[in-house]
Design a protein around this motif. Structure first.
Motif, PDB file in Angstrom:
ATOM      1  N   UNK A 114      28.805  -5.473   3.513  1.00  0.00           N
ATOM      2  CA  UNK A 114      27.481  -6.095   3.473  1.00  0.00           C
ATOM      3  C   UNK A 114      26.616  -5.626   4.635  1.00  0.00           C
ATOM      4  N   UNK A 115      27.235  -5.528   5.819  1.00  0.00           N
ATOM      5  CA  UNK A 115      26.504  -5.072   7.000  1.00  0.00           C
ATOM      6  C   UNK A 115      25.972  -3.660   6.830  1.00  0.00           C
ATOM      7  N   UNK A 116      26.773  -2.775   6.243  1.00  0.00           N
ATOM      8  CA  UNK A 116      26.310  -1.407   6.004  1.00  0.00           C
ATOM      9  C   UNK A 116      25.162  -1.417   5.002  1.00  0.00           C
ATOM     10  N   UNK A 117      25.285  -2.248   3.962  1.00  0.00           N
ATOM     11  CA  UNK A 117      24.210  -2.346   2.976  1.00  0.00           C
ATOM     12  C   UNK A 117      22.903  -2.795   3.612  1.00  0.00           C
ATOM     13  N   UNK A 118      22.986  -3.747   4.517  1.00  0.00           N
ATOM     14  CA  UNK A 118      21.782  -4.231   5.206  1.00  0.00           C
ATOM     15  C   UNK A 118      21.195  -3.145   6.103  1.00  0.00           C
ATOM     16  N   UNK A 119      22.058  -2.383   6.764  1.00  0.00           N
ATOM     17  CA  UNK A 119      21.590  -1.289   7.616  1.00  0.00           C
ATOM     18  C   UNK A 119      20.939  -0.191   6.779  1.00  0.00           C
ATOM     19  N   UNK A 120      21.492   0.065   5.581  1.00  0.00           N
ATOM     20  CA  UNK A 120      20.899   1.062   4.682  1.00  0.00           C
ATOM     21  C   UNK A 120      19.503   0.617   4.248  1.00  0.00           C
ATOM     22  N   UNK A 121      19.354  -0.663   3.938  1.00  0.00           N
ATOM     23  CA  UNK A 121      18.053  -1.194   3.532  1.00  0.00           C
ATOM     24  C   UNK A 121      17.032  -1.047   4.661  1.00  0.00           C
ATOM     25  N   UNK A 132      19.949   6.972   6.978  1.00  0.00           N
ATOM     26  CA  UNK A 132      20.388   6.527   5.653  1.00  0.00           C
ATOM     27  C   UNK A 132      21.524   7.409   5.136  1.00  0.00           C
ATOM     28  N   UNK A 133      21.405   8.721   5.319  1.00  0.00           N
ATOM     29  CA  UNK A 133      22.439   9.640   4.866  1.00  0.00           C
ATOM     30  C   UNK A 133      23.768   9.362   5.575  1.00  0.00           C
ATOM     31  N   UNK A 134      23.690   9.088   6.880  1.00  0.00           N
ATOM     32  CA  UNK A 134      24.910   8.785   7.643  1.00  0.00           C
ATOM     33  C   UNK A 134      25.542   7.478   7.159  1.00  0.00           C
ATOM     34  N   UNK A 135      24.717   6.476   6.889  1.00  0.00           N
ATOM     35  CA  UNK A 135      25.227   5.191   6.406  1.00  0.00           C
ATOM     36  C   UNK A 135      25.806   5.324   4.996  1.00  0.00           C
ATOM     37  N   UNK A 178      15.295   5.399  -1.703  1.00  0.00           N
ATOM     38  CA  UNK A 178      14.931   4.118  -2.320  1.00  0.00           C
ATOM     39  C   UNK A 178      15.719   3.889  -3.611  1.00  0.00           C
ATOM     40  N   UNK A 179      15.824   4.937  -4.413  1.00  0.00           N
ATOM     41  CA  UNK A 179      16.571   4.815  -5.662  1.00  0.00           C
ATOM     42  C   UNK A 179      18.062   4.630  -5.387  1.00  0.00           C
ATOM     43  N   UNK A 180      18.575   5.409  -4.469  1.00  0.00           N
ATOM     44  CA  UNK A 180      19.988   5.355  -4.132  1.00  0.00           C
ATOM     45  C   UNK A 180      20.375   4.009  -3.536  1.00  0.00           C
ATOM     46  N   UNK A 181      19.479   3.402  -2.778  1.00  0.00           N
ATOM     47  CA  UNK A 181      19.777   2.121  -2.127  1.00  0.00           C
ATOM     48  C   UNK A 181      20.175   1.058  -3.144  1.00  0.00           C
ATOM     49  N   UNK A 182      19.395   0.924  -4.205  1.00  0.00           N
ATOM     50  CA  UNK A 182      19.696  -0.114  -5.204  1.00  0.00           C
ATOM     51  C   UNK A 182      21.049   0.145  -5.857  1.00  0.00           C
ATOM     52  N   UNK A 187      26.986  -1.522  -6.001  1.00  0.00           N
ATOM     53  CA  UNK A 187      28.411  -1.292  -5.747  1.00  0.00           C
ATOM     54  C   UNK A 187      28.951  -2.374  -4.820  1.00  0.00           C
ATOM     55  N   UNK A 188      28.227  -2.632  -3.730  1.00  0.00           N
ATOM     56  CA  UNK A 188      28.659  -3.652  -2.772  1.00  0.00           C
ATOM     57  C   UNK A 188      28.754  -5.019  -3.441  1.00  0.00           C
ATOM     58  N   UNK A 189      27.759  -5.349  -4.262  1.00  0.00           N
ATOM     59  CA  UNK A 189      27.753  -6.637  -4.950  1.00  0.00           C
ATOM     60  C   UNK A 189      28.974  -6.801  -5.856  1.00  0.00           C
ATOM     61  N   UNK A 190      29.331  -5.750  -6.569  1.00  0.00           N
ATOM     62  CA  UNK A 190      30.473  -5.815  -7.488  1.00  0.00           C
ATOM     63  C   UNK A 190      31.787  -5.963  -6.724  1.00  0.00           C
TER      64      UNK A 190
END
Length: 217
Positions: A114-121, A132-135, A178-182, A187-190
């Motif tokens: 979840x933390x990585x997802x938030x950092x990506x956002x 973003x690429x590194x995350x 932006x597209x990749x983030x969603x 994936x994280x949600x699942x």
């Protein structure tokens, strides 16, 4: 490793040089088609030429380096067609790892995802495609690690190392993060829902999108 601790020769030196070479290529420090001069690398890494030669032979077998007749070694150039094939293989293996991760992830690991997802956002909001690429890389690596599927992880590490240039180029494409983030958040949600089928489907959907972006080049 401090300079004085570098092994100069033997199997230990070969492994040291191999790890340094692999890391440099995977992190994009060495560009595709860059010549790899055995004597210069041996001096840089503090090992013998024989150890460096052995390391180059092994990393060639991994597909990261290629030998050019009468010209020595260079970082292998991965064509677009190869990148598509590699991504198709990743789809099956990454999907497996995501499904396994959904089954076995601890609460602490779910929080880390979840933390990585938030950092990506945040990186997307800040317009920072490099971060973003590194995350992106960190997220996929964590999912593989959580999965405990060592065979798939080993195969994926070799495949992903060959995609450094293409992955970075996609991250810099306008609108792609932006597209990749969603897709990554799905994936994280699942995985957080501990739903293996949904996790695998989310990864496959994401990599299908990557394939579409690659083919659009």
């Amino acid at each position: 490793m401090p300079k004085e601790a570098r092994p100069g020769s033997g199997e230990q030196a070969k492994q040291y040089a191999l790890e340094r070479l692999r890391k440099a290529i995977m992190q994009g420090e060495m560009a595709p088609a860059q010549r790899l001069m055995e004597n210069e690398l041996a001096e840089q890494y503090g090992v013998t030429r024989a150890s460096m030669r052995a390391a180059l032979l092994e990393i060639t077998s991994e597909g990261l380096v290629e030998r050019i007749r009468n010209r020595g070694s260079r970082v292998r150039v991965v064509t677009l067609a190869e990148a598509v094939e590699i991504t198709e293989c990743r789809m099956a293996l990454e999907g497996l790892c995501a499904a396994k991760a959904a089954e076995v992830a601890t609460d602490a690991q779910l929080d880390e995802l979840t933390g990585i997802g938030e950092a990506m956002a945040k990186a997307v909001a800040d317009g920072d495609p490099v971060t973003y690429s590194e995350l992106n890389h960190d997220l996929h690596a964590l999912i593989r690690d959580i999965s405990g599927q060592h065979t798939a992880v080993g195969l994926l590490e070799r495949l992903n190392a060959q995609l450094v240039r293409h992955r970075f180029q996609l991250a810099l494409r306008p609108g792609r993060p932006q597209q990749s983030l969603s897709e990554h958040l799905a994936v994280i949600k699942a995985i957080r829902a501990r739903d293996p089928q949904a996790a695998e489907a989310a990864v496959r959907a994401h990599l299908s999108s990557v394939l579409g972006a690659l083919r659009a080049d």
